[in-house]
Design an enzyme around this catalytic site. Sequence first.
Site, short mmCIF file in Angstrom:
data_model
loop_
_atom_site.label_atom_id
_atom_site.label_comp_id
_atom_site.label_asym_id
_atom_site.label_seq_id
_atom_site.Cartn_x
_atom_site.Cartn_y
_atom_site.Cartn_z
N GLU A 1 0.84 -1.20 0.00
CA GLU A 1 0.00 0.00 0.00
C GLU A 1 0.88 1.25 0.00
O GLU A 1 1.69 1.44 0.91
CB GLU A 1 -0.91 0.02 1.22
CG GLU A 1 -2.01 -1.01 1.19
CD GLU A 1 -3.04 -0.83 2.30
OE1 GLU A 1 -4.13 -1.42 2.19
OE2 GLU A 1 -2.77 -0.09 3.27
N CYS A 2 0.73 2.06 -1.02
CA CYS A 2 1.38 3.36 -1.11
C CYS A 2 2.89 3.23 -1.01
O CYS A 2 3.56 2.92 -1.98
CB CYS A 2 0.82 4.31 -0.07
SG CYS A 2 1.12 6.07 -0.44
N ALA A 3 3.47 3.45 0.17
CA ALA A 3 4.92 3.35 0.33
C ALA A 3 5.43 1.99 -0.11
O ALA A 3 6.50 1.88 -0.71
CB ALA A 3 5.30 3.60 1.79
#
Length: 851
Positions: free
Chosen positions: A360-362
């Site tokens: 997720e994201c990072a």
Amino acid sequence: MPPGSTGAAAPPRFMVAAPMTGQGKTTVATGLMAALRGRGLEVSGHKVGPDYIDPGYHALATGRAGRNLDPHLVGEDLVAPLLLHGARGVDVAVVEGVMGLHDGRLGTDGFASSAHVAALTRTPVVLVVDVARMSRSVGALVAGMAAYDPAVEVAGVILNRAGSDRNTAEIVRSLDLPVLGVVGRDEGLSSPSRHLGLVPAAERGGAVQAVERMAEHVARQVDLEAVLEVAASAPDLDARPWSPWVAPGTVGAHTRTAVDDRQPATGQTVVAAEEQPVVAVATGRAFSFRYAETEELLAAAGCRVVGFDPLEDTALPAGTRGLYLGGGFPESHADELSGNRPLLEQVREAVHAGLPTVAECAGMLYLSRTLDGEPMAGALDADARMSDRLTLRYPEAVARTDTLLTRAGERVTGHEFHRTRMTPGACGRTPAWEIDGVAEGFASPTLHASYLHVHWAGHPHLAERFAAAVHAATPVSPARAATPIASNAHVPSAAGTTAVPGEGPVADPLRHHGDREVGSGLIDLAVNVYAGPRPVWLDRALRESLEDVGAYPDAEPARTAIARRHGRRTGEVLPTAGAAEAFTLLARARAWRRPVVVHPQFTEPHAALEQAGHTVTTVLCRAEDGFAFDPGAVPEDADLVVVGNPTNPTGILHPAETLRRLCRAGRVVAVDEAFMDAVPGEPESLAGETLPGLVVLRSLTKHWSIPGLRAGYVAGDEAVVAELARAQTPWSLSTPAIAATVACTDARATAEAAERALTLEEQRAELESGLREAGVAFVPSRAPFVLVRAGAGGHRHLRERGVAVRRADTFPGLDASWIRVAVRPPETTRPLLAALADLPNTEETRCDVHA
């Protein structure tokens, strides 16, 4: 509560909200949490909205995982259950609001606002108002906030950044609500920020001290009793605590269901921790964003969650069969992440080989080819760069096709918060989601990577599918352990095997004990139990206790005796079934974020923490430093530190002042004094001291020759002792153990213990003198054992000559050249010295350790 309700008693609680952002909510809320905890209360912290950063500070302040309450992410029906789940067993729950009190998702009339959550959880609101540039208008502002929504009770006001006494008095007269505190300006409390807001606690040096200062600042200027009265006014809730074991949609082949998260359902098989598949979860400064419930759902689905730090660890945890890369700030650490090539290469190969992976994201940035030009894992055909545009949205996402987590057409709610952009390569890809008609992310049957953060408590089927894939996967190769180490010295893997030249390996080093070394025909210098007979008065007490075994045991006499022995209140002590039970209680008491064990030392606390599902950070005391302990080596974010004194097997007695330096807000310090009663006068003992978070663990089994009985206790911070008591199984102490505890802690026993300690000191002096004469290196000891440098074949050499000693290579930080020798009478020690005299004369055994 209406008849037939399924509700549960809810804890006292209040919400810290504000008319708008920037009023000081986080400082006041975090300060209140820490201040209330400082008064000995058990406090839970909760945050309205999807924010990850504020809960990190809440965790430091409370010693518990920070939790989020967000109707958009989990639905209205789960908000109160999640509050009750996060507040299990607390004295007061503190909820920090988001933005302005009535500000919610745009276009929804305040949906997911602080006011919405306050109404759903029937939580009274304490309004924080920055009055630096205001006077009587504060009264109008507060009156409007209080009257705007009848479903929200504004119960009091805290005036923040107040100026002169005269202006403050004018403001107070304008208010119709109680003023719970007047907080003056303190620019030193401002938190550092960057492109996405506050710097997370995990990345901020001095975060613990910052929280301590918040607590002092707030406690000095806020009426805590009045705040607690507001909390006590909160009514019960018509809801039951959320549980990962019974979350809708999580019942599957690998999930056990139960009434709550502490008992398996009848007929369900509980898989031992060592047999559960490992899900590696990224942690550390670059990956600090994840919801606590995510890991709880995975654990409920039969997985073992093991953390690893992509900035520090060069390999995934041993046995990894699933990978979870959450959010954080990899862009702020891109060069460090890029420099850890062994881990990046292993991750790339594992993802390409089909390791079930959620990013997720990072996490997605980490899997990309490059991040701001720095090489990353290269598991995704995409490059990432910082952008001038901030993406901040609360979308609904639709799955285009079947993937690791989703099925075509399914919808989830989530949030995005980033300032980077991904540029996919030319090859085609399957998107993870469609958001507002635009494809986003990367997905496959074994991978799900996107910018979208999803709270799995609101969508538990995602956890179930990921867990099912993990159970079906094979471990990554090479499966090399990646235990975080705060030292440059080598530490054997806690889960691996340790080999001794010419001898078989130990399958479970952390559970290897001296009693495994003894055998027929061997002189026992391996077991650390006093060699003399038990006192007559102790045997008499044990025999008499058998007359009472027909009734359930009552541990109160033991508690009273222990308290008297150390001059403490009874609430500050807890009798336990030996130190082993105390370590287990400590491991289970909280969801420790970063537990630290100082090694080399007794391995039981490390084993207990791992068994409870924690990832242990090891801090090493090194031979070249005389095994001295440097408290500065303990990571700042450690919330539990376990250290022995005197330490087994080195026999080092650490100064009490050194150990006191470990204590700070948000941290529990557990000092294992299992052998302190064998040190004449018990110098450096902390058993009678009262320091926040400090507990001392004692054992009665060694000094009184009753290892088969299991008797010990904990003494220290009353709040921590109460936590351990709540985790203790009823009647865990047998009636004989209680009788032994009473007998071994009275004045007669204390006097005889001192005599035994002097005898051991004399015997140890003779042993060390013999070692010097034999030219064998050793560590000067203050304990009833001595750590000896016998060389790589020393352990086997002694066994062949009929002497059993404790092999020391199973202690993290020591290798096969070390052995531990129990102190015994001279006539028992002589065969050892004779056998050592004909050891091979190597530099390893003759080094000047004892000088």
